[in-house]
Design a protein around this motif. Structure first.
Motif, PDB file in Angstrom:
ATOM      1  N   MET A 157       0.735   3.462   4.724  1.00 49.42           N
ATOM      2  CA  MET A 157       0.630   4.063   3.410  1.00 49.42           C
ATOM      3  C   MET A 157      -0.686   4.686   2.107  1.00 49.42           C
ATOM      4  O   MET A 157      -0.021   5.516   1.971  1.00 49.42           O
ATOM      5  N   ILE A 158      -1.707   3.489   2.447  1.00 49.72           N
ATOM      6  CA  ILE A 158      -2.727   3.435   2.339  1.00 49.72           C
ATOM      7  C   ILE A 158      -3.595   4.807   2.929  1.00 49.72           C
ATOM      8  O   ILE A 158      -4.127   5.747   1.736  1.00 49.72           O
ATOM      9  N   LEU A 191       3.987   1.845  -1.614  1.00 47.64           N
ATOM     10  CA  LEU A 191       3.049   1.536  -1.684  1.00 47.64           C
ATOM     11  C   LEU A 191       3.236  -0.315  -1.807  1.00 47.64           C
ATOM     12  O   LEU A 191       3.257  -1.618  -1.235  1.00 47.64           O
ATOM     13  N   PRO A 232      -6.540  -1.210  -0.532  1.00 49.68           N
ATOM     14  CA  PRO A 232      -6.310   0.454  -1.113  1.00 49.68           C
ATOM     15  C   PRO A 232      -7.236   0.640  -2.210  1.00 49.68           C
ATOM     16  O   PRO A 232      -7.727   0.158  -1.864  1.00 49.68           O
TER      17      PRO A 232
END
Length: 571
Positions: A157-158, A191, A232
């Motif tokens: 996701m990051i 996220l 993140p």
């Protein structure tokens, strides 16, 4: 036949199959069915059995396959075709715990961790434009393939977020009216969801989101130890924190005072309550999320690590008609879980049980639970006064924090109520001196106190990879034992424990019961040294209980010594 009735019959059949195969006892099945019946929403029986560690993953897989008359699919030996993942959307795969595997005789063969509801089966068949053929795979293998095929990980996701860093504005330039719209962006929503979902799957107790000058760190507390995960981008700090605050019902415009909220997550097999705490720091708001898995609150006392002798003596205390019982230890030592285990053991519909807590960590069906509200005048003391007028048989007070609460709790115990509470002390004898230091009259303590239980949590060695070694005489000398054991166990690290060497935690306990000698010591306001000297002659200390668990291979020497470092430092 009614669907609920058919479901109940099916769950009974898998339990019977496991019993017939010798994988489960009738008593274990009865206990699991009781927990399943009282849970809301009702989890699958297999999930309850796994959470109680009554059955192995492979045994449950075989049982489900027998129940559904389906084949067993080993996803490690026969991995799925990654080209087929588009036939089952990621959200549907996650909810149903299902993996598209291959085409067999014109049908789509899918591996699942359990039965798939008819509506979802129909949806998958429509999307694949062919019939569905179901095979059973282990929960562990399904989770592994979900991450591999669908990229359901924080790292992936990051990586997707990092590509859009040029479009993000510096945190200082983000205005309040932009935060809500940014927090609702699908990528950021996903996220945050994945950060929480991964923490739950990793059995984390807390998620820490920590802002610093040039980075935003995310950490999971697993088995009591903080472990950092992929961070993140700093540019998304405000949006991520705002998303968490929106989920918790907090004011995203207020960033300079502490706030507390709650998130409820309903998963296919369990329900998780998340307590959210936000506090302002130099570089933004720091967020801590405490994950409270509902099923874990119903653990039996023996499952927490209490040995047979301590459990028998503590159970005798629980059977008393009145008096006060205190559970002691620092924050995070499992005191609340022990109290809920005690309530679960003695609960019957014939008893009126009321609790007052800050906050109510686990919801217990059949018990009246009151959350304190200091801003509205509902404190432990005022709530306890009201509870006494509710004709209870048993009262649980979340924590004795001051003399007023202690006095009311003790007087309730003296007037025919059984009272449970917690106290922040290092050991069991320390509870007595702590009450005296609060200003409680010694004669009230001596007349009402039935016993004190102190505890700590130590990490449990992974049974798959622990290895024996010859003990270090210097370390072992701290246990003051006559004979040196031939071996102790140390962590190694394997796939089952994800390289940590530990899997879960177990309690170490010391139980101090009221005796005539102790009664006289309290009445004459004896020093803490005298009380501890008497206690050491009448009880097994936490360090001694930990030593027993070391010999059994449940934990390691450093774990016990670290958890009980106070044991000799205070005399």
């Amino acid at each position: 036949m009614d669907v609920a009735m058919q479901t109940l019959i099916d769950r009974k059949r898998i339990g019977e199959w496991l019993c017939e195969q010798g994988f489960l006892t009738a008593e274990q099945l009865e206990h699991a069915l009781e927990i399943q019946t009282n849970a809301d929403p009702r989890p699958l029986l297999g999930a309850v059995l796994m959470s109680l560690k009554y059955v192995h993953d492979d045994h449950l897989t075989r049982g489900l396959a027998a129940q559904l008359n389906a084949e067993i699919l080993d996803l490690d030996a026969s991995p799925p075709d990654p080209e087929l993942k588009g036939l089952v959307p990621a959200a549907l795969a996650q909810v149903c715990r299902i993996i598209p595997h291959s085409f067999v005789d014109g049908a789509l063969l899918c591996a699942a961790a359990g039965p798939v509801p008819l509506a979802e089966r129909t949806k998958i068949e429509f999307l694949a434009n062919r019939p569905l053929r179901l095979a059973i795979a282990s929960e562990k293998a399904i989770n592994k393939q979900l991450k591999t095929l669908y990229g359901l990980s924080v790292e992936n996701m990051i990586a997707g977020l990092s590509g859009s860093e040029s479009d993000a504005r510096d945190d200082q330039e983000i205005f309040i009216h932009d935060l809500r719209s940014m927090a609702q962006e699908p990528t950021l929503v996903n996220l945050v969801n994945v950060i929480i979902a991964n923490a739950i799957s990793e059995r984390a107790s807390d998620i820490h989101v920590e802002p610093f000058e040039s980075e935003l760190r995310v950490k999971y507390r697993i088995d009591g130890i903080l472990q950092e995960v992929a961070p993140p981008p700093k540019q998304f700090q405000s949006a991520i924190i705002s998303r968490i605050k929106i989920m918790a019902g907090l004011d995203i415009a207020e960033r300079y005072i502490p706030q507390d909220g709650q998130i409820r997550v309903n998963l296919p097999q369990t329900k998780v309550d998340i307590r959210v705490s936000c506090v302002p720091t130099v570089y933004g708001e720091s967020v801590v999320m405490r994950l409270l898995v509902k099923e874990e609150s119903m653990l039996q006392l023996t499952q927490l690590g209490m040995n047979e002798t301590a459990h028998r003596r503590f159970s005798e205390l629980l059977g008393r008609p009145y008096g006060i019982i205190l559970v002691c230890g620092p924050t995070g030592s499992g005191k609340t879980t022990t109290l809920y285990g005690a309530l679960h053991q003695i609960y019957t519909p014939e008893k009126k049980i009321i609790t007052i807590e800050d906050p109510v960590e686990y919801q217990f069906q059949g018990i009246n639970q009151i959350p304190v509200r200091p801003k509205r005048g509902l404190t432990f003391a005022s709530g306890l006064r009201a509870i006494v007028r509710q004709d209870p048989d048993i009262i649980m007070v979340g924590e004795v924090r001051d003399k007023e609460t202690a006095d009311i709790a003790i007087r309730a115990a003296l007037t025919g109520h059984l009272v449970f509470s917690t106290l922040h002390t290092n050991d069991a004898p320390g509870a007595i001196t702590r009450l005296i230091d609060m200003g409680v009259e010694p004669f009230l303590i001596a007349s009402s106190l039935e016993g004190t239980l102190a505890q700590r949590l130590v990490r449990r060695l992974c049974p798959e990879c622990r290895r024996p070694i010859t003990p270090d005489p210097i370390l072992m000398s701290q246990f003051e034992v006559d004979e040196m054991p031939e071996r102790v166990w140390v962590p190694e690290g394997c796939e089952a424990c994800r390289g940590r060497g530990f899997h879960g935690r177990i309690g170490i306990f010391e139980l101090l019961l009221m005796t005539e000698t102790l009664h006289q010591l309290i009445l004459k306001a004896a020093s803490s040294t005298e009380i501890k000297a008497h206690a050491r002659n009448t009880m097994e200390t936490m360090r001694q209980d930990g030593y027993r668990k070391i010999l059994e291979g449940q934990t390691s020497v450093p774990e016990v010594l670290q958890a009980t470092h106070f044991d000799h430092s205070e005399g």
